[in-house]
Design an enzyme around this catalytic site. Structure first.
Site, PDB file in Angstrom:
ATOM      1  N   GLU A 109      -6.621   3.566  -5.801  1.00 64.51           N
ATOM      2  CA  GLU A 109      -7.848   3.740  -5.018  1.00 64.51           C
ATOM      3  C   GLU A 109      -8.523   5.010  -5.517  1.00 64.51           C
ATOM      4  OE1 GLU A 109      -9.627   4.465  -0.536  1.00 64.51           O
ATOM      5  OE2 GLU A 109      -7.866   5.539  -1.233  1.00 64.51           O
ATOM      6  N   ASP A 133      -2.945   4.794  -2.433  1.00 65.64           N
ATOM      7  CA  ASP A 133      -3.971   5.421  -1.610  1.00 65.64           C
ATOM      8  C   ASP A 133      -4.438   6.730  -2.257  1.00 65.64           C
ATOM      9  OD1 ASP A 133      -5.315   5.246   1.053  1.00 65.64           O
ATOM     10  OD2 ASP A 133      -4.311   7.154   1.414  1.00 65.64           O
ATOM     11  N   HIS A 177     -11.286  -2.148   3.663  1.00 69.60           N
ATOM     12  CA  HIS A 177     -11.153  -1.769   5.069  1.00 69.60           C
ATOM     13  C   HIS A 177     -11.829  -0.443   5.402  1.00 69.60           C
ATOM     14  CE1 HIS A 177      -8.107   0.402   2.929  1.00 69.60           C
ATOM     15  NE2 HIS A 177      -7.977   1.214   3.948  1.00 69.60           N
ATOM     16  N   ASP A 178     -12.454   0.196   4.414  1.00 65.31           N
ATOM     17  CA  ASP A 178     -13.161   1.460   4.665  1.00 65.31           C
ATOM     18  C   ASP A 178     -14.668   1.323   4.539  1.00 65.31           C
ATOM     19  OD1 ASP A 178     -10.756   2.913   4.907  1.00 65.31           O
ATOM     20  OD2 ASP A 178     -10.659   3.243   2.740  1.00 65.31           O
ATOM     21  N   ASP A 194       0.866  -1.173   0.000  1.00 63.55           N
ATOM     22  CA  ASP A 194       0.000   0.000   0.000  1.00 63.55           C
ATOM     23  C   ASP A 194       0.906   1.227   0.000  1.00 63.55           C
ATOM     24  OD1 ASP A 194      -2.163   1.820   0.573  1.00 63.55           O
ATOM     25  OD2 ASP A 194      -3.230   0.129   1.489  1.00 63.55           O
TER      26      ASP A 194
END
Ligand code: TEU
Ligand code: CA
Length: 520
Positions: A258, A195, A319-320, A99
């Site tokens: 993302e 990200d 994870h969000d 990430d």
């Protein structure tokens, strides 16, 4: 599938490292723990692991505030532990994707400490400093600008004030960040998930954002404005192309972005001549209402928007976001699994999805996520989807010998890997079958997607390869559906029965049943 790159026929599995497997009783997952679970992932059939950030961090945003991009946080282990993990993963044929968090650093990163030390510091311009704030808001609540006493200016942070945004117009920032990519690529990592790729660069004039006419009370405060000048700026694309060029210095790596944007804007991140991100994450399924018409529309509008040659990808959780099994109901989770795993292109699973894991309610005093702490009760909190992986029915579910950093779900004594393993009709076995089918039937990976249709609660489509043709029927309702069907064979039902049943004439699809059929 020799004609394709590995990432094109991959199922990617996202690990939230704090919650996968603890090895040293501190209640937080780590690299040694993860390494112990690699054989489970091989058994599941996935191809690549994406690990949420494991770099040194004050953990204000649980690793999305990086204080050193080229080290491992002691919570997770050491660089040696990482190298060992990478080697063991590669040895098993699994790729590893890291990430990369380029939009902001931690406020404890040495660059920011230097930058904030004086107006004249050479790193001053590495971040976004202004004499006066504009109206831009932080995604986690309040103004995006923080006043710094010492130098009398404000710095901008898209997220927490502990996450100052870098200035991507500064060539030194770019060079430093690209060298970080090279550091890990030389070390053998197979790619990056980037990200907030769509936020990287901001308007050079810092113009105010306009009000959002759709805002109403109860929404997160950041929704008050439309993010016109601090997101998806045209200059972002040259940065993405540059990142991709860095990856292309090494053979066989993948760049994933993302990006939360409408499809028309999303697909621009493939870049001119497809020289941007190979996989701009398609989050439209995880935001889609769970009904046949909306899903058909989401699938078709994404598919139609794809530029020629662009490779599709699909996501149901991360994870969000609230877990899919909570969003649509546990009984429907197998249907979601079949939908995801019969779509064309690259798929991403979120750890625990294969168990039908649900959101775990977090008592107020146990909340960890700053998004929830800053604006309680607005549904911003992400702890519920970040709880420990339940491996077995033992105390703490085999996740830790200590106290888990977030509570386990009440249902872990029955919903855990060991228990689902022993039940041949469990969702875990369904995932495993479906993933295996993609290997043996490449038409499911790269065959044409045809005849996407919604009829009341039934969502259907066909997949057509050179040698095989499949029909996918998904009953999103809780009544059975009767269909006239000629000459097809059941490959798999989400109920994991009626395998090889041949269908001719009137045919019943049970409540919340998904069927994959082979057509002649
Ligand atoms: O998320 C970006 C993002 O937009 C999130 O704020 C997301 O929309 C929100 O959490 C939905 O509730 C990335 C990371 O995935 C997230 O974990 C980080 O907190 C954030 O960036 C900052 O790095
Ligand atoms: Ca640990």
């Amino acid at each position: 599938m020799q004609d394709f790159d590995w990432w094109q026929h991959s199922v990617i599995y996202e690990i939230y490292p704090r919650s996968f497997q603890d090895s040293n009783r501190d209640g937080i997952g780590d690299l040694s723990g993860m390494a112990r679970r690699l054989d489970y992932l091989v058994g599941l059939g996935i191809d690549a692991i994406w690990i949420s950030p494991i770099f040194p961090s004050p953990m204000a945003d649980f690793g999305y505030d990086v204080a050193n991009y080229c080290e491992i946080d002691p919570i997770f282990g050491t660089l040696q532990d990482f190298d060992r993990f990478l080697e063991e993963a590669h040895h098993r044929g699994l790729r590893v994707i890291l990430d990369f968090v380029p939009n902001h650093t931690s406020d404890q990163h040495p660059w920011f400490l230097e930058s904030r030390s004086s107006l004249k510091n050479p790193k001053r311009d590495w971040y976004l400093w202004r004499d006066q704030p504009n109206n831009w808001l932080s995604s986690f609540g309040g103004s995006g600008w923080e006043f710094d006493e010492k130098t009398g200016q404000y710095y901008y942070h898209s997220f927490l004030k502990q996450q100052p945004d870098l200035n991507w117009r500064n060539p030194d920032v770019k060079a430093a960040m690209y060298n970080i990519l090279r550091f890990w690529l030389r070390g053998g990592v197979d790619g990056f998930r980037v990200d907030v790729m769509w936020l990287l660069i901001k308007d050079d004039q810092f113009r105010d954002n306009p009000p959002n006419p759709g805002y109403r009370a109860g929404l997160p405060s950041s929704h008050q404005l439309l993010p016109v000048y601090n997101s998806d700026r045209p200059e972002t694309h040259s940065l993405v192309t540059e990142m991709r060029a860095v990856l292309d210095e090494f053979p066989g790596r993948v760049l994933i972005g993302e990006i939360y944007l409408p499809v028309q804007q999303l697909v621009t991140y493939y870049g001119p001549d497809l020289k941007g991100a190979q996989l701009p994450f398609n989050f439209h399924l995880l935001q889609c209402a769970w009904n046949a018409e909306a899903l058909a529309h989401s699938i078709l509008s994404y598919y139609d928007a794809l530029p020629a040659g662009a490779w599709p990808n699909w996501v149901l959780g991360n994870h969000d976001q609230p877990r899919i099994a909570s969003r649509i109901g546990a009984a429907m989770a197998p249907v979601a699994a079949m939908l995801l795993l019969t779509l064309p292109g690259t798929l991403t699973l979120y750890y625990g999805e294969e168990l039908g894991m649900t959101n775990v309610p977090i008592p107020a005093e146990q909340v960890q996520d700053p998004a929830e702490k800053n604006e309680p009760g607005l549904g911003q909190g992400r702890d519920p989807e970040r709880t420990p992986m339940p491996w077995d029915a033992s105390p703490s579910a085999g996740f830790t010998a200590g106290v888990p950093w977030l509570p386990l779900g009440d249902d872990y004594p029955t919903i855990n890997v060991e228990a689902l393993e022993q039940n041949p009709s469990s969702i875990l076995h369904l995932y495993r079958h479906l993933i295996r089918l993609r290997r043996t039937s490449p038409a499911l990976v790269h065959g044409k997607l045809k005849l996407v249709a919604a009829d009341r609660h039934l969502l259907s489509f066909q997949r057509e390869g050179e040698k095989e043709r499949f029909l996918v029927l998904l009953n999103l309702g809780y009544d059975s559906v009767q269909l006239p069907l000629v000459n097809a064979t059941v490959v798999i039902s989400t109920y994991l029965d009626r395998i090889a049943e041949s269908v001719n004439g009137s045919f019943e699809i049970r409540p919340a049943e998904g069927l994959l059929l082979r057509l002649p």
